[in-house]
Design a protein around this motif. Sequence first.
Motif, PDB file in Angstrom:
ATOM      1  N   PRO A 165      38.331  48.522  29.539  1.00 23.51           N
ATOM      2  CA  PRO A 165      38.093  49.268  30.778  1.00 23.51           C
ATOM      3  C   PRO A 165      38.182  48.388  32.026  1.00 23.51           C
ATOM      4  O   PRO A 165      38.602  48.852  33.091  1.00 23.51           O
ATOM      5  CB  PRO A 165      36.684  49.824  30.593  1.00 23.51           C
ATOM      6  N   PHE A 166      37.822  47.124  31.896  1.00 24.20           N
ATOM      7  CA  PHE A 166      37.896  46.223  33.046  1.00 24.20           C
ATOM      8  C   PHE A 166      39.348  45.934  33.415  1.00 24.20           C
ATOM      9  O   PHE A 166      39.699  45.855  34.600  1.00 24.20           O
ATOM     10  CB  PHE A 166      37.136  44.923  32.760  1.00 24.20           C
ATOM     11  N   ALA A 188      27.425  51.991  28.175  1.00 22.51           N
ATOM     12  CA  ALA A 188      27.934  52.682  29.364  1.00 22.51           C
ATOM     13  C   ALA A 188      29.345  53.190  29.108  1.00 22.51           C
ATOM     14  O   ALA A 188      30.192  52.464  28.572  1.00 22.51           O
ATOM     15  CB  ALA A 188      27.927  51.742  30.563  1.00 22.51           C
ATOM     16  N   PHE A 189      29.575  54.435  29.487  1.00 25.48           N
ATOM     17  CA  PHE A 189      30.917  55.005  29.435  1.00 25.48           C
ATOM     18  C   PHE A 189      31.420  55.248  30.855  1.00 25.48           C
ATOM     19  O   PHE A 189      32.181  56.171  31.118  1.00 25.48           O
ATOM     20  CB  PHE A 189      30.905  56.308  28.629  1.00 25.48           C
ATOM     21  N   VAL A 238      39.364  59.616  34.661  1.00 29.12           N
ATOM     22  CA  VAL A 238      38.827  59.456  33.308  1.00 29.12           C
ATOM     23  C   VAL A 238      39.976  59.087  32.378  1.00 29.12           C
ATOM     24  O   VAL A 238      41.067  59.664  32.455  1.00 29.12           O
ATOM     25  CB  VAL A 238      38.146  60.751  32.818  1.00 29.12           C
ATOM     26  N   TYR A 239      39.722  58.117  31.507  1.00 30.09           N
ATOM     27  CA  TYR A 239      40.735  57.734  30.527  1.00 30.09           C
ATOM     28  C   TYR A 239      40.044  57.278  29.253  1.00 30.09           C
ATOM     29  O   TYR A 239      39.126  56.449  29.296  1.00 30.09           O
ATOM     30  CB  TYR A 239      41.624  56.610  31.061  1.00 30.09           C
ATOM     31  N   ALA A 240      40.465  57.804  28.136  1.00 29.63           N
ATOM     32  CA  ALA A 240      39.969  57.426  26.808  1.00 29.63           C
ATOM     33  C   ALA A 240      38.443  57.475  26.731  1.00 29.63           C
ATOM     34  O   ALA A 240      37.813  56.575  26.171  1.00 29.63           O
ATOM     35  CB  ALA A 240      40.490  56.033  26.435  1.00 29.63           C
ATOM     36  N   GLY A 241      37.872  58.523  27.315  1.00 28.25           N
ATOM     37  CA  GLY A 241      36.430  58.695  27.247  1.00 28.25           C
ATOM     38  C   GLY A 241      35.644  57.856  28.219  1.00 28.25           C
ATOM     39  O   GLY A 241      34.408  57.893  28.212  1.00 28.25           O
TER      40      GLY A 241
END
Length: 255
Positions: A63-64, A92-93, A107-110
Amino acid sequence: MAIQEYLSANHVFDADDFRRAFPGSRTDRNLLNRAVAAGKVDRPKRGLYISKTGRFTGAQASPFDVAVKAADDVVFCLLSALQLHGVLHNVAFRTQFYTAHKVAPFVYAGQEYRPIAMPPRAPVVQGLLTPAGRRYQVTTREQTLVDCLDRIGSAGGPENVLRSVGGFRRIDASAVTEIALQSSASTRARLGWTLEAEADNWKIAGDVLDRLAATLGTGPYYFDSSAEPRDVCWVNRWKLYLPYPEQEMTSWLSL
């Protein structure tokens, strides 16, 4: 370089990265669009791409790494800063970052990506090297502590904030005070209470607490929200209502 080779070598990239690799090539842009249509490349938002081919087949992008391609000035903050500092308590999501650019949430991949407008007073930032060898711009421990106390809700609520920041081995009392003096009185009251509760572990001197206490008005201030029950626990020194018993909240700081 053939496009298949590029997609096998670059997991997360943006439109500028692609143009630099294939300058002025309409054919390659068309091939990229075809790869997106075929499911070999994801496009979470316009101009942002994640390869799902070659060695990246089935691999989850960090995610980063996704976030740093959303803008060229990303500074990770709040939950993401806690995570990068290695102290985040809850899973954390949500990936949160400061940017001066207008970037829409996506939003991407949850995972929810939440850009936050860069504060008028630039946050104190450090380059943080992860065990995976990636370097990101992230708010310092002291800035993260103040930010999380300023935005309790965005940082996962009182329990997550306290259980997370309790993982900091040390806090620079002078640095955190200077940052806090630019924040609201409510934030200074929350910080004062937190520093006092962790005074022994963080080696916080009494004059630091006195200085913060002297900046407060008559209050009242609220650790979480004034909409919560106000009379659970009153801390006179900090003119602060705690939403839970003080002993319980103090225990959250102890891992």
